[in-house]
Design a protein around this motif. Structure first.
Motif, PDB file in Angstrom:
ATOM      1  N   SER A 154       3.117   1.384   3.401  1.00  0.00           N
ATOM      2  CA  SER A 154       4.235   2.299   3.164  1.00  0.00           C
ATOM      3  C   SER A 154       4.556   3.138   4.400  1.00  0.00           C
ATOM      4  CB  SER A 154       3.939   3.202   1.967  1.00  0.00           C
ATOM      5  OG  SER A 154       2.782   3.992   2.216  1.00  0.00           O
ATOM      6  N   CYS A 155       3.545   3.543   5.129  1.00  0.00           N
ATOM      7  CA  CYS A 155       3.782   4.382   6.312  1.00  0.00           C
ATOM      8  C   CYS A 155       4.480   3.625   7.431  1.00  0.00           C
ATOM      9  CB  CYS A 155       2.464   4.954   6.830  1.00  0.00           C
ATOM     10  SG  CYS A 155       1.293   3.727   7.428  1.00  0.00           S
ATOM     11  N   ARG A 156       4.396   2.324   7.434  1.00  0.00           N
ATOM     12  CA  ARG A 156       5.027   1.511   8.487  1.00  0.00           C
ATOM     13  C   ARG A 156       6.472   1.150   8.156  1.00  0.00           C
ATOM     14  NH1 ARG A 156       1.385   2.534  12.278  1.00  0.00           N
ATOM     15  NH2 ARG A 156      -0.684   1.906  11.633  1.00  0.00           N
ATOM     16  N   ILE A 157       6.775   1.064   6.858  1.00  0.00           N
ATOM     17  CA  ILE A 157       8.128   0.651   6.478  1.00  0.00           C
ATOM     18  C   ILE A 157       8.996   1.812   5.992  1.00  0.00           C
ATOM     19  CG2 ILE A 157       7.478  -1.731   6.032  1.00  0.00           C
ATOM     20  CD1 ILE A 157       7.444  -1.144   3.081  1.00  0.00           C
ATOM     21  N   ILE A 168      11.010  -0.304  -1.904  1.00  0.00           N
ATOM     22  CA  ILE A 168       9.832  -0.941  -1.327  1.00  0.00           C
ATOM     23  C   ILE A 168       9.601  -2.319  -1.945  1.00  0.00           C
ATOM     24  CG2 ILE A 168       8.031   0.011  -2.838  1.00  0.00           C
ATOM     25  CD1 ILE A 168       6.350   0.463  -0.275  1.00  0.00           C
ATOM     26  N   TYR A 169       9.923  -2.440  -3.222  1.00  0.00           N
ATOM     27  CA  TYR A 169       9.767  -3.734  -3.899  1.00  0.00           C
ATOM     28  C   TYR A 169      10.851  -4.706  -3.431  1.00  0.00           C
ATOM     29  CZ  TYR A 169       6.670  -0.904  -6.703  1.00  0.00           C
ATOM     30  OH  TYR A 169       5.674  -0.052  -7.100  1.00  0.00           O
ATOM     31  N   SER A 170      12.058  -4.204  -3.267  1.00  0.00           N
ATOM     32  CA  SER A 170      13.140  -5.045  -2.732  1.00  0.00           C
ATOM     33  C   SER A 170      12.798  -5.534  -1.335  1.00  0.00           C
ATOM     34  CB  SER A 170      14.454  -4.267  -2.700  1.00  0.00           C
ATOM     35  OG  SER A 170      14.842  -3.898  -3.991  1.00  0.00           O
ATOM     36  N   TYR A 171      12.237  -4.644  -0.522  1.00  0.00           N
ATOM     37  CA  TYR A 171      11.837  -5.009   0.836  1.00  0.00           C
ATOM     38  C   TYR A 171      10.761  -6.097   0.812  1.00  0.00           C
ATOM     39  CZ  TYR A 171      10.149  -4.608   5.615  1.00  0.00           C
ATOM     40  OH  TYR A 171       9.765  -4.876   6.900  1.00  0.00           O
ATOM     41  N   ALA A 172       9.774  -5.934  -0.057  1.00  0.00           N
ATOM     42  CA  ALA A 172       8.711  -6.929  -0.172  1.00  0.00           C
ATOM     43  C   ALA A 172       9.282  -8.287  -0.574  1.00  0.00           C
ATOM     44  CB  ALA A 172       7.654  -6.477  -1.177  1.00  0.00           C
ATOM     45  N   LEU A 173      10.198  -8.289  -1.536  1.00  0.00           N
ATOM     46  CA  LEU A 173      10.825  -9.545  -1.957  1.00  0.00           C
ATOM     47  C   LEU A 173      11.581 -10.194  -0.809  1.00  0.00           C
ATOM     48  CD1 LEU A 173      12.180  -8.525  -5.461  1.00  0.00           C
ATOM     49  CD2 LEU A 173      10.351 -10.174  -4.985  1.00  0.00           C
ATOM     50  N   GLU A 174      12.295  -9.385  -0.033  1.00  0.00           N
ATOM     51  CA  GLU A 174      13.063  -9.901   1.095  1.00  0.00           C
ATOM     52  C   GLU A 174      12.139 -10.546   2.140  1.00  0.00           C
ATOM     53  OE1 GLU A 174      15.571  -7.962   4.718  1.00  0.00           O
ATOM     54  OE2 GLU A 174      15.922  -7.145   2.716  1.00  0.00           O
ATOM     55  N   VAL A 175      11.068  -9.838   2.484  1.00  0.00           N
ATOM     56  CA  VAL A 175      10.136 -10.359   3.489  1.00  0.00           C
ATOM     57  C   VAL A 175       9.454 -11.636   2.988  1.00  0.00           C
ATOM     58  CG1 VAL A 175       8.030  -9.854   4.793  1.00  0.00           C
ATOM     59  CG2 VAL A 175       9.783  -8.103   4.542  1.00  0.00           C
ATOM     60  N   LEU A 176       9.118 -11.656   1.718  1.00  0.00           N
ATOM     61  CA  LEU A 176       8.474 -12.845   1.139  1.00  0.00           C
ATOM     62  C   LEU A 176       9.466 -13.967   0.827  1.00  0.00           C
ATOM     63  CD1 LEU A 176       6.029 -11.109  -1.329  1.00  0.00           C
ATOM     64  CD2 LEU A 176       5.385 -12.489   0.651  1.00  0.00           C
ATOM     65  N   THR A 236       0.810  -1.213   0.000  1.00  0.00           N
ATOM     66  CA  THR A 236       0.000   0.000   0.000  1.00  0.00           C
ATOM     67  C   THR A 236       0.843   1.261   0.000  1.00  0.00           C
ATOM     68  OG1 THR A 236      -0.099   0.294   2.402  1.00  0.00           O
ATOM     69  CG2 THR A 236      -1.724  -1.190   1.417  1.00  0.00           C
ATOM     70  N   ASN A 237       0.280   2.323  -0.527  1.00  0.00           N
ATOM     71  CA  ASN A 237       0.766   3.684  -0.325  1.00  0.00           C
ATOM     72  C   ASN A 237      -0.251   4.332   0.593  1.00  0.00           C
ATOM     73  OD1 ASN A 237       3.143   3.985  -1.723  1.00  0.00           O
ATOM     74  ND2 ASN A 237       2.232   4.920  -3.517  1.00  0.00           N
ATOM     75  N   ASN A 238       0.060   4.426   1.858  1.00  0.00           N
ATOM     76  CA  ASN A 238      -0.874   5.038   2.788  1.00  0.00           C
ATOM     77  C   ASN A 238      -0.124   5.752   3.889  1.00  0.00           C
ATOM     78  OD1 ASN A 238      -0.020   2.637   4.042  1.00  0.00           O
ATOM     79  ND2 ASN A 238      -1.914   2.417   5.155  1.00  0.00           N
TER      80      ASN A 238
END
Length: 65
Positions: free
Chosen positions: A38-41, A50-58, A8-10
Protein backbone atom coordinates in the motif's frame (compact mmCIF):
# COMPACT_ATOMS: atom_id res chain seq x y z
CA UNK A 1 -2.83 -21.46 -14.46
CA UNK A 2 -3.42 -19.38 -11.32
CA UNK A 3 -1.78 -16.06 -10.50
CA UNK A 4 -1.33 -15.22 -6.84
CA UNK A 5 -1.10 -11.82 -5.18
CA UNK A 6 -0.39 -10.44 -1.72
CA UNK A 7 -1.96 -7.08 -0.99
CA UNK A 8 -0.49 -5.35 2.08
CA UNK A 9 -1.40 -2.42 4.28
CA UNK A 10 2.01 -1.21 5.31
CA UNK A 11 4.25 1.85 5.44
CA UNK A 12 7.79 2.60 4.37
CA UNK A 13 9.86 1.36 7.27
CA UNK A 14 13.02 3.34 7.97
CA UNK A 15 13.37 2.08 11.53
CA UNK A 16 15.76 -0.44 13.00
CA UNK A 17 13.41 -3.32 12.14
CA UNK A 18 13.32 -2.52 8.43
CA UNK A 19 15.62 -5.41 7.55
CA UNK A 20 13.19 -7.87 9.08
CA UNK A 21 10.30 -6.34 7.15
CA UNK A 22 12.33 -6.39 3.96
CA UNK A 23 13.21 -10.06 4.51
CA UNK A 24 9.54 -10.97 4.96
CA UNK A 25 8.54 -9.08 1.82
CA UNK A 26 11.35 -10.68 -0.16
CA UNK A 27 10.21 -14.11 0.96
CA UNK A 28 6.66 -13.28 -0.13
CA UNK A 29 7.91 -12.06 -3.53
CA UNK A 30 9.61 -15.39 -4.09
CA UNK A 31 6.37 -17.28 -3.49
CA UNK A 32 3.74 -15.07 -5.13
CA UNK A 33 3.38 -13.66 -8.62
CA UNK A 34 2.76 -10.19 -7.25
CA UNK A 35 3.25 -8.37 -3.94
CA UNK A 36 1.54 -4.97 -3.77
CA UNK A 37 2.49 -2.74 -0.86
CA UNK A 38 0.00 0.00 0.00
CA UNK A 39 2.81 2.44 0.78
CA UNK A 40 4.27 1.99 -2.71
CA UNK A 41 1.06 2.41 -4.68
CA UNK A 42 -0.51 5.16 -2.56
CA UNK A 43 -3.71 3.35 -1.61
CA UNK A 44 -4.67 1.10 1.25
CA UNK A 45 -7.31 -1.45 2.05
CA UNK A 46 -10.34 -1.09 2.11
CA UNK A 47 -10.10 1.61 -0.61
CA UNK A 48 -11.79 0.01 -3.66
CA UNK A 49 -9.09 1.56 -5.86
CA UNK A 50 -6.44 -0.76 -4.47
CA UNK A 51 -8.45 -3.78 -5.59
CA UNK A 52 -9.01 -2.28 -9.03
CA UNK A 53 -5.28 -1.62 -9.28
CA UNK A 54 -4.48 -5.21 -8.31
CA UNK A 55 -6.89 -6.52 -10.95
CA UNK A 56 -5.33 -4.27 -13.58
CA UNK A 57 -1.77 -5.38 -12.77
CA UNK A 58 -2.82 -9.03 -12.72
CA UNK A 59 -4.79 -8.54 -15.94
CA UNK A 60 -7.80 -10.16 -14.30
CA UNK A 61 -11.52 -9.52 -14.14
CA UNK A 62 -13.39 -9.43 -10.82
CA UNK A 63 -15.33 -12.57 -11.76
CA UNK A 64 -12.03 -14.44 -12.18
CA UNK A 65 -10.80 -13.91 -8.63
Amino acid sequence: GFKTCVLTNNWVDDGAGRFRTAAVLQRLRSRFDLVLESCRIGMRKPDPGIYSYALEVLQAEPREV
